[in-house]
Design an enzyme around this catalytic site. Structure first.
Site, short mmCIF file in Angstrom:
data_model
loop_
_atom_site.label_atom_id
_atom_site.label_comp_id
_atom_site.label_asym_id
_atom_site.label_seq_id
_atom_site.Cartn_x
_atom_site.Cartn_y
_atom_site.Cartn_z
CG ASP A 10 -1.81 1.70 1.14
OD1 ASP A 10 -1.87 2.01 0.55
OD2 ASP A 10 -2.33 0.72 2.00
CE1 TYR A 226 -3.34 -1.54 11.68
CE2 TYR A 226 -4.21 1.28 11.38
CZ TYR A 226 -4.41 -0.45 11.21
OH TYR A 226 -5.25 -1.02 10.18
CE LYS A 229 -5.04 -5.98 11.29
NZ LYS A 229 -4.90 -6.34 12.56
C1 F6R Z 1 -8.19 -0.38 7.65
C2 F6R Z 1 -7.39 1.25 7.00
C3 F6R Z 1 -8.35 2.09 7.33
C4 F6R Z 1 -7.94 3.12 8.68
C5 F6R Z 1 -8.81 4.28 8.92
C6 F6R Z 1 -8.12 5.38 9.65
O1 F6R Z 1 -6.98 -0.92 7.04
O2 F6R Z 1 -5.98 1.36 6.80
O3 F6R Z 1 -9.45 2.01 7.94
O4 F6R Z 1 -7.49 2.94 9.90
O5 F6R Z 1 -9.76 4.76 7.79
O6 F6R Z 1 -6.97 6.17 9.15
P1 F6R Z 1 -6.19 7.44 9.57
O7 F6R Z 1 -6.29 6.91 10.83
O8 F6R Z 1 -5.40 7.49 8.68
O9 F6R Z 1 -6.63 9.02 9.53
MG MG Z 2 -4.03 2.41 3.25
MG MG Z 3 -4.99 -2.10 2.65
#
Ligand code: F6R
Ligand code: MG
Ligand code: MG
Length: 378
Positions: A10, A226, A229
């Site tokens: 990603d 984190y 994923k």
């Molecule tokens: C799931 C994922 C998204 C982000 C969510 C918050 O794998 O990547 O659900 O966790 O959109 O993202 P931030 O914290 O970057 O605003």
């Molecule tokens: Mg992403």
């Molecule tokens: Mg992804």
């Protein structure tokens, strides 16, 4: 021998974490085009959600510096595109600044399979978004060890002897091999806990050949925090003593619950979709899986078939939507939200830390009326 390498990362999402921008795909395609016939026998660019996948055949073997280095360079280039366009999470999975020989522990995921090409070589490449490597455990078990899914285990003399599963313990960083059907119950003991135990490969006991490989890295365990994923990939060889294409696809007619989805913190059903529908938008989900079918010939991939672009998976998609509705109504409660142990690598513990000083020993003297609390005195 040829090697099929599926390497993914990603490097930025359009919009949010939902999809790849066409300019990122075009950039990767130009790089693959330039390498085809030279570094690579063949190559294609695909993706699922916000994850870009490079599907490549070559003669350098697995975990080879030139191939991993090439993928790293492509991901650097798509990161530049993502930055220029202001895409979300540009360079998200590139955890290191410098390439050091291979991609292990660097962020991108890879599944690589080295094999002697058969006269006809049907191969399925699975790409998933908004979930983790253990998501392949249940389908792999059903494909290679469950006769209710795979009649070939009973009917085909080459499959009757069973398969060897290599399982990684991602927390203790160790591996075990278990043969089925003899070790079936031992296998389930571990792979039923997919956040920790992940099937890395499956091998035919009769043929000795590798039948399946998965990507197994867990970004959070690498980075200690984190970082999205892991959005795993998987390669499965089919037919002629290995499970038939239909036996390999069959487990995905049941959209089993996987970890991932919103903030990597929820259980949600894995929805099998056509490539054109692999853009998880509702609640950053539900998690998606696409399957690309290839008839590899002379190392060339040929045209990919979009295997889940098939109405016979409509009910799985419908069920996934229903399960999603049901789980969403739990809001912030488990089992929709992941258990606390799995939330360790999210921002949740930091929030809990702010309340640390307010915890007291449990008072067993009973609940007694007290003066009205300050806040309600008006
Ligand atoms: C799931 C994922 C998204 C982000 C969510 C918050 O794998 O990547 O659900 O966790 O959109 O993202 P931030 O914290 O970057 O605003
Ligand atoms: Mg992403
Ligand atoms: Mg992804």
């Amino acid at each position: 021998m040829i090697t099929l390498s599926v390497i993914k990362a990603d490097t930025g999402g359009w919009v949010g974490h939902t999809a790849l921008h066409p300019e990122m795909i075009a950039t990767a395609e130009r790089a693959i085009e330039a390498a085809r016939g030279d570094l690579l026998i063949d190559g294609q660019v695909s993706g699922c959600g916000d994850d870009l996948a490079l599907i490549m055949t070559h003669r350098h073997g697995a975990v080879a510096k030139p191939i991993h280095g090439f993928a790293w360079d492509v991901f650097q280039a798509t990161t530049v595109v993502a930055r220029d366009l202001g895409l979300y999470g540009a360079g998200q999975d590139l955890l290191s600044d410098a390439f050091s020989g291979n991609l292990r522990g660097m962020g991108p995921g890879y599944a690589e399979l080295t094999f002697e090409e058969r006269p006809s070589e049907p191969i399925l490449v699975f790409l998933a978004d908004k979930t983790e490597p253990g998501a392949w455990n249940l389908p792999l078990y059903r494909i290679f060890a469950d006769p209710f899914n795979t009649p070939g285990l009973v009917i085909d003399p080459k499959m009757h002897a069973g398969f060897r599963f290599e399982v990684l313990d991602l927390r203790a960083e160790r591996a075990i091999e278990i043969d089925t059907p003899a070790g079936l119950h031992d296998l389930l003991l571990f792979i039923g806990a997919p956040s920790r135990y992940v099937i890395r490969s499956v091998r035919s006991l009769a043929l000795g050949s590798v039948a399946a490989v998965t990507s197994t890295q867990r970004l959070s365990l690498i980075a200690g925090r984190y970082v999205g994923k892991d959005d795993p990939v998987m390669v499965v060889r089919c037919q002629s003593g290995l499970p038939a294409v239909g036996e390999v696809l069959e487990p995905f007619a049941f959209p089993h619950a996987v970890a991932g989805c919103m903030r990597g913190s929820h259980h949600a059903p894995l929805m099998p979709v056509a490539v054109s529908d692999a853009h998880p938008s509702r609640f950053d989900g539900p998690p998606r899986v696409v399957a690309l079918g290839y008839q590899v010939k002379g190392g060339r991939l040929g045209q990919a078939r979009d295997m889940f672009a098939d109405p016979s998976f409509d009910r799985a998609r419908g069920m996934a939507n229903e399960v999603m509705d049901y789980l969403r109504r739990h809001g912030p409660f488990e089992p929709h939200r992941l258990p606390m142990e799995e939330m360790e690598y999210t921002t949740l513990p930091a929030v809990g830390e702010r309340l640390a000083s307010r915890w007291t020993p449990i008072d067993d003297t009973g609940a007694t009326d007290a003066a009205a609390p300050q806040s309600s005195r008006g």
